[in-house]
Scaffold this motif. Structure first.
Motif, PDB file in Angstrom:
ATOM      1  N   GLN A  68       1.103  -1.353  -0.029  1.00  0.00           N
ATOM      2  CA  GLN A  68      -0.221   0.263  -0.298  1.00  0.00           C
ATOM      3  C   GLN A  68       1.229   1.172   0.060  1.00  0.00           C
ATOM      4  OE1 GLN A  68      -2.241  -1.095   3.911  1.00  0.00           O
ATOM      5  NE2 GLN A  68      -3.815  -0.862   2.313  1.00  0.00           N
ATOM      6  N   CYS A  69       0.035   2.307  -0.076  1.00  0.00           N
ATOM      7  CA  CYS A  69       1.067   3.169  -0.082  1.00  0.00           C
ATOM      8  C   CYS A  69       0.701   4.292   1.043  1.00  0.00           C
ATOM      9  CB  CYS A  69       0.431   4.454  -1.688  1.00  0.00           C
ATOM     10  SG  CYS A  69       1.436   5.986  -1.837  1.00  0.00           S
ATOM     11  N   PHE A  70      -0.543   4.181   1.582  1.00  0.00           N
ATOM     12  CA  PHE A  70      -0.104   4.827   3.097  1.00  0.00           C
ATOM     13  C   PHE A  70      -1.251   3.992   3.527  1.00  0.00           C
ATOM     14  CE2 PHE A  70       0.896   8.201   1.108  1.00  0.00           C
ATOM     15  CZ  PHE A  70       1.755   9.199   2.510  1.00  0.00           C
ATOM     16  N   PRO A  71      -1.347   3.253   5.081  1.00  0.00           N
ATOM     17  CA  PRO A  71      -1.999   2.166   5.537  1.00  0.00           C
ATOM     18  C   PRO A  71      -3.302   2.812   5.392  1.00  0.00           C
ATOM     19  CG  PRO A  71      -0.646   3.265   6.646  1.00  0.00           C
ATOM     20  CD  PRO A  71      -0.350   4.286   6.122  1.00  0.00           C
ATOM     21  N   MET A  73      -3.940   2.406  -1.177  1.00  0.00           N
ATOM     22  CA  MET A  73      -3.297   2.037  -2.404  1.00  0.00           C
ATOM     23  C   MET A  73      -2.667   3.078  -3.473  1.00  0.00           C
ATOM     24  SD  MET A  73      -2.097  -1.024  -2.360  1.00  0.00           S
ATOM     25  CE  MET A  73      -1.447  -2.006  -3.551  1.00  0.00           C
ATOM     26  N   VAL A  74      -3.704   4.248  -2.866  1.00  0.00           N
ATOM     27  CA  VAL A  74      -3.064   5.403  -4.111  1.00  0.00           C
ATOM     28  C   VAL A  74      -2.399   6.889  -2.827  1.00  0.00           C
ATOM     29  CG1 VAL A  74      -4.732   4.473  -5.590  1.00  0.00           C
ATOM     30  CG2 VAL A  74      -5.506   6.193  -3.632  1.00  0.00           C
ATOM     31  N   PRO A  75      -1.613   7.455  -2.921  1.00  0.00           N
ATOM     32  CA  PRO A  75      -1.617   8.398  -2.353  1.00  0.00           C
ATOM     33  C   PRO A  75      -2.304   9.460  -1.913  1.00  0.00           C
ATOM     34  CG  PRO A  75      -0.043   8.976  -4.549  1.00  0.00           C
ATOM     35  CD  PRO A  75      -0.952   7.345  -4.481  1.00  0.00           C
ATOM     36  N   VAL A  76      -2.489   9.825  -0.925  1.00  0.00           N
ATOM     37  CA  VAL A  76      -3.810  10.626  -0.015  1.00  0.00           C
ATOM     38  C   VAL A  76      -2.788  11.766   1.151  1.00  0.00           C
ATOM     39  CG1 VAL A  76      -5.171   8.943   0.451  1.00  0.00           C
ATOM     40  CG2 VAL A  76      -3.213   9.559   2.381  1.00  0.00           C
TER      41      VAL A  76
END
Length: 322
Positions: free
Chosen positions: A56-59, A62-65
């Motif tokens: 994952q990109c962030f917990p 899967m995409v930037p937040v």
């Protein structure tokens, strides 16, 4: 569906053309080289931890937040590199399928090299994930880049391994001394690449400002790296004399000249990069140049083996005629 039925249906599929197979093999080679450069872009922009988790990109995403501790641009640079890895994997998978559909399946080497492409992409992705989880410690970044160099080498061999329609002989072992020297030269190239990753490990571009660096003066590693460059250039000069002196087969001079030109250009970029304080653009060009050196070296290797095979076939034909 029974296995025999599935196999029968696969065997009824049309045999892919050589042009299509070569096209995807070249595409695999190009994307493998480019993914190394996009990785360099991630590193020099400090975006290596733009996505702080993997896969994952962030917990939970899967995409930037939007996040106060992570710059949006850095997030998308790292995420874009991950997306590009997916494209590399798709192309590699298609390349293997085309090799599997090629008939007759007499060249196991070609099939193994094609299989190595999607498998290698998976391995690279895992290494990339471990690199993120290790907070970009320098040696993990070095391993990640070296994995790309191996894939570019194998992809170069794959391009030259696509079976020909004219029944040309498969690559053959080259004469003993020349074969040994090619291995020595490849060893110098490996040393050049390994020390290059160590220069990067000691340098200012670690992928993130907080990542630990190799505790060796960058000047020291740069001198070691340049020593391997001189050794590699010297091996090229000696190889040129050796190719000129032998008469078993016509040497692939154009590939030799391309390799010399690429190595000289790459060395020039490296020296300018060192003298100008390692600017980001030159770092990316230097990584791309390293991939070009690998491709040119592998192409020369395949060219020598291919010429040796033709020479052996010609001698055999002459013997049969006599």
């Amino acid at each position: 569906m029974p296995l025999e039925t599935l196999k029968a249906r696969i065997d009824r599929l049309p045999n892919p053309s050589r042009r299509l197979q070569v096209g995807f093999a070249v595409a695999v080679l190009a994307t493998q080289a480019l993914i190394a450069m996009t990785g360099a872009v991630v590193r020099v922009t400090g975006s290596g931890l733009g996505c702080p988790t993997w896969p994952q990109c962030f917990p939970g995403s899967m995409v930037p937040v939007s996040h106060p501790e992570y710059d949006t641009l850095n997030q998308w640079i790292e995420y874009g590199n991950r997306l590009f890895t997916g494209l590399v994997g798709i192309i590699a998978g298609v390349c293997f399928v085309l090799a599997w559909l090629h008939r007759p399946r007499t060249d196991r080497r070609y099939l193994r090299l094609a299989l190595a492409m999607p498998v290698g992409v998976v391995v690279q992705a895992i290494i990339g994930g471990l690199t993120v989880r290790l907070d970009l410690v320098w040696w993990s970044v070095a391993v990640h880049l070296l994995a790309s160099t191996i894939m570019v080498w194998l992809a170069t061999l794959l391009v030259h391994a696509v079976p020909r329609d004219d029944g040309a002989p498969a690559p053959a072992p080259v004469p003993g001394t020349l074969s040994t020297w090619l291995y020595v030269q490849t060893g110098f190239l490996a040393g050049l690449l390994v020390t290059g990753t160590m220069v990067t490990g000691a340098g200012p571009h670690g992928g993130d400002p907080k990542t630990p660096r190799l505790d060796i003066p960058v000047e020291t590693m740069a001198h070691v790296h340049s020593a391997f460059l001189y050794a590699f250039l010297g091996s090229l000069v000696l190889l040129g004399f050796w190719l000129r002196s032998q008469h078993a087969f016509p040497p692939p001079w154009r590939r030799y000249q391309v390799l010399v030109a690429v190595v000289v250009a790459q060395g020039t970029i490296g020296f300018v990069q060192f003298w100008t304080g390692v600017p980001e653009l030159l770092v990316c060009l230097h990584v791309l140049g390293a991939m070009c050196v690998i491709i040119a070296t592998g192409s020369l290797w395949c060219g020598v083996r291919g010429r040796a095979a033709k020479g052996t076939a010609t001698v055999a034909s002459a013997g049969e005629t006599a």
